[in-house]
Motif scaffolding. Sequence first.
Motif, PDB file in Angstrom:
ATOM      1  N   SER A 246      -2.286   6.615  18.548  1.00 23.06           N
ATOM      2  CA  SER A 246      -2.951   7.897  18.858  1.00 23.06           C
ATOM      3  C   SER A 246      -4.030   7.522  17.157  1.00 23.06           C
ATOM      4  O   SER A 246      -4.735   8.353  16.856  1.00 23.06           O
ATOM      5  N   ILE A 247      -2.801   7.795  16.002  1.00 23.47           N
ATOM      6  CA  ILE A 247      -3.203   8.490  14.508  1.00 23.47           C
ATOM      7  C   ILE A 247      -4.041   7.365  13.793  1.00 23.47           C
ATOM      8  O   ILE A 247      -4.752   6.811  13.905  1.00 23.47           O
TER       9      ILE A 247
ATOM     10  N   LEU B 149       5.719   7.974   6.485  1.00 22.57           N
ATOM     11  CA  LEU B 149       5.686   8.837   7.348  1.00 22.57           C
ATOM     12  C   LEU B 149       5.664   8.459   9.050  1.00 22.57           C
ATOM     13  O   LEU B 149       5.180   7.078   8.980  1.00 22.57           O
ATOM     14  N   PHE B 150       6.612   8.127   9.421  1.00 23.08           N
ATOM     15  CA  PHE B 150       7.154   7.497  10.748  1.00 23.08           C
ATOM     16  C   PHE B 150       6.638   8.694  11.998  1.00 23.08           C
ATOM     17  O   PHE B 150       7.319   9.855  11.969  1.00 23.08           O
ATOM     18  N   ASP B 151       5.527   8.041  12.776  1.00 24.88           N
ATOM     19  CA  ASP B 151       4.928   8.891  14.399  1.00 24.88           C
ATOM     20  C   ASP B 151       5.906   8.395  15.806  1.00 24.88           C
ATOM     21  O   ASP B 151       5.234   7.332  15.832  1.00 24.88           O
TER      22      ASP B 151
ATOM     23  N   LYS C 268     -13.416   5.500   1.883  1.00 27.21           N
ATOM     24  CA  LYS C 268     -12.520   3.901   2.154  1.00 27.21           C
ATOM     25  C   LYS C 268     -11.644   4.423   1.307  1.00 27.21           C
ATOM     26  O   LYS C 268     -10.113   3.913   1.962  1.00 27.21           O
ATOM     27  N   VAL C 269     -11.835   4.608   0.190  1.00 27.01           N
ATOM     28  CA  VAL C 269     -10.257   4.161  -1.061  1.00 27.01           C
ATOM     29  C   VAL C 269      -9.717   4.732  -0.508  1.00 27.01           C
ATOM     30  O   VAL C 269      -8.686   4.908  -0.927  1.00 27.01           O
ATOM     31  N   ALA C 270     -10.382   6.364  -0.703  1.00 26.85           N
ATOM     32  CA  ALA C 270      -9.482   7.807  -0.558  1.00 26.85           C
ATOM     33  C   ALA C 270      -8.033   6.957   0.427  1.00 26.85           C
ATOM     34  O   ALA C 270      -7.701   8.872   0.401  1.00 26.85           O
ATOM     35  N   LEU C 271      -8.401   6.804   1.528  1.00 32.45           N
ATOM     36  CA  LEU C 271      -7.816   7.207   2.823  1.00 32.45           C
ATOM     37  C   LEU C 271      -6.528   7.225   2.693  1.00 32.45           C
ATOM     38  O   LEU C 271      -6.165   4.941   2.067  1.00 32.45           O
ATOM     39  N   TYR C 272      -5.433   7.350   3.422  1.00 38.95           N
ATOM     40  CA  TYR C 272      -3.878   6.292   3.317  1.00 38.95           C
ATOM     41  C   TYR C 272      -4.158   5.358   4.244  1.00 38.95           C
ATOM     42  O   TYR C 272      -4.689   5.831   5.257  1.00 38.95           O
ATOM     43  N   PRO C 273      -2.963   4.634   4.282  1.00 39.98           N
ATOM     44  CA  PRO C 273      -3.399   3.260   5.581  1.00 39.98           C
ATOM     45  C   PRO C 273      -1.823   3.603   6.780  1.00 39.98           C
ATOM     46  O   PRO C 273      -1.186   4.568   6.128  1.00 39.98           O
ATOM     47  N   ILE C 274      -2.582   3.395   7.925  1.00 38.35           N
ATOM     48  CA  ILE C 274      -1.864   3.762   8.903  1.00 38.35           C
ATOM     49  C   ILE C 274      -2.176   2.145   9.573  1.00 38.35           C
ATOM     50  O   ILE C 274      -2.420   1.781   9.583  1.00 38.35           O
ATOM     51  N   ILE C 275      -0.635   2.274  10.186  1.00 38.55           N
ATOM     52  CA  ILE C 275      -0.002   0.929   9.805  1.00 38.55           C
ATOM     53  C   ILE C 275       0.707   1.299  11.538  1.00 38.55           C
ATOM     54  O   ILE C 275       1.425   1.477  11.887  1.00 38.55           O
ATOM     55  N   LYS C 276       0.027   0.125  12.215  1.00 41.17           N
ATOM     56  CA  LYS C 276       0.113  -0.192  13.659  1.00 41.17           C
ATOM     57  C   LYS C 276       1.421  -0.305  13.733  1.00 41.17           C
ATOM     58  O   LYS C 276       0.829  -1.773  14.233  1.00 41.17           O
TER      59      LYS C 276
ATOM     60  N   ALA D 227       2.013   6.223   2.869  1.00 40.59           N
ATOM     61  CA  ALA D 227       1.557   5.825   4.076  1.00 40.59           C
ATOM     62  C   ALA D 227       2.172   6.235   5.475  1.00 40.59           C
ATOM     63  O   ALA D 227       3.102   6.978   5.472  1.00 40.59           O
ATOM     64  N   VAL D 228       1.599   5.814   6.814  1.00 40.17           N
ATOM     65  CA  VAL D 228       1.528   6.146   7.725  1.00 40.17           C
ATOM     66  C   VAL D 228       2.017   5.170   8.767  1.00 40.17           C
ATOM     67  O   VAL D 228       1.161   4.379   8.709  1.00 40.17           O
ATOM     68  N   VAL D 229       3.489   4.867   9.233  1.00 35.99           N
ATOM     69  CA  VAL D 229       3.725   3.765  10.341  1.00 35.99           C
ATOM     70  C   VAL D 229       3.300   4.811  11.916  1.00 35.99           C
ATOM     71  O   VAL D 229       3.859   6.095  11.749  1.00 35.99           O
ATOM     72  N   ASP D 230       2.722   4.053  12.698  1.00 31.05           N
ATOM     73  CA  ASP D 230       2.071   4.675  14.336  1.00 31.05           C
ATOM     74  C   ASP D 230       2.624   3.851  14.875  1.00 31.05           C
ATOM     75  O   ASP D 230       2.306   2.781  15.513  1.00 31.05           O
TER      76      ASP D 230
END
Length: 142
Positions: free
Chosen positions: A49-50, A101-103, A68-76, A39-42
């Motif tokens: 941006s992410i 991952l945290f941006d 769509k299923v293959a994408l990892y989640p991005i949490i704003k 998971a990515v936390v933007d």
Amino acid sequence: MEKEPLFIAFASQKGGVGKTAFTVLTAGILHYRRGYNIAVVDCDSPQHSIGLMRDRDMECVKENDSLKVALYPIIKSDPEHAVEDFYHYARERDMVFDIVLFDLPGTLRSIGVIQTVASMHHIFIPLKADNVVMQSSLQFAT
């Protein structure tokens, strides 16, 4: 007991050193090449941006459910609520992640950056061959 995810931040108090680029590249390698649940936390609000890149990706794959299923989640989120927002997201969807991952934004002045950095297992600080960036990055690391 459920396994806790590994928290990794790409952080610096300078903008333009590659935090977002490293976050996206690392997420892609770990998820698509290594098979980790990512998971990515933007946290770089207000621009996220992410998150905006993902919105464009979704427009391109909107007709293809398998992509769509293959994408990892991005949490704003924002730095103040980043860890809390991640846990809320994971609980709400009953999902388990290996790595998060945290941006983070390019300043320590953003509310919550220090508390979020303190929650990380690993922090990567991108550098640029510039005296001001190097000094700032070394101060940030300290």
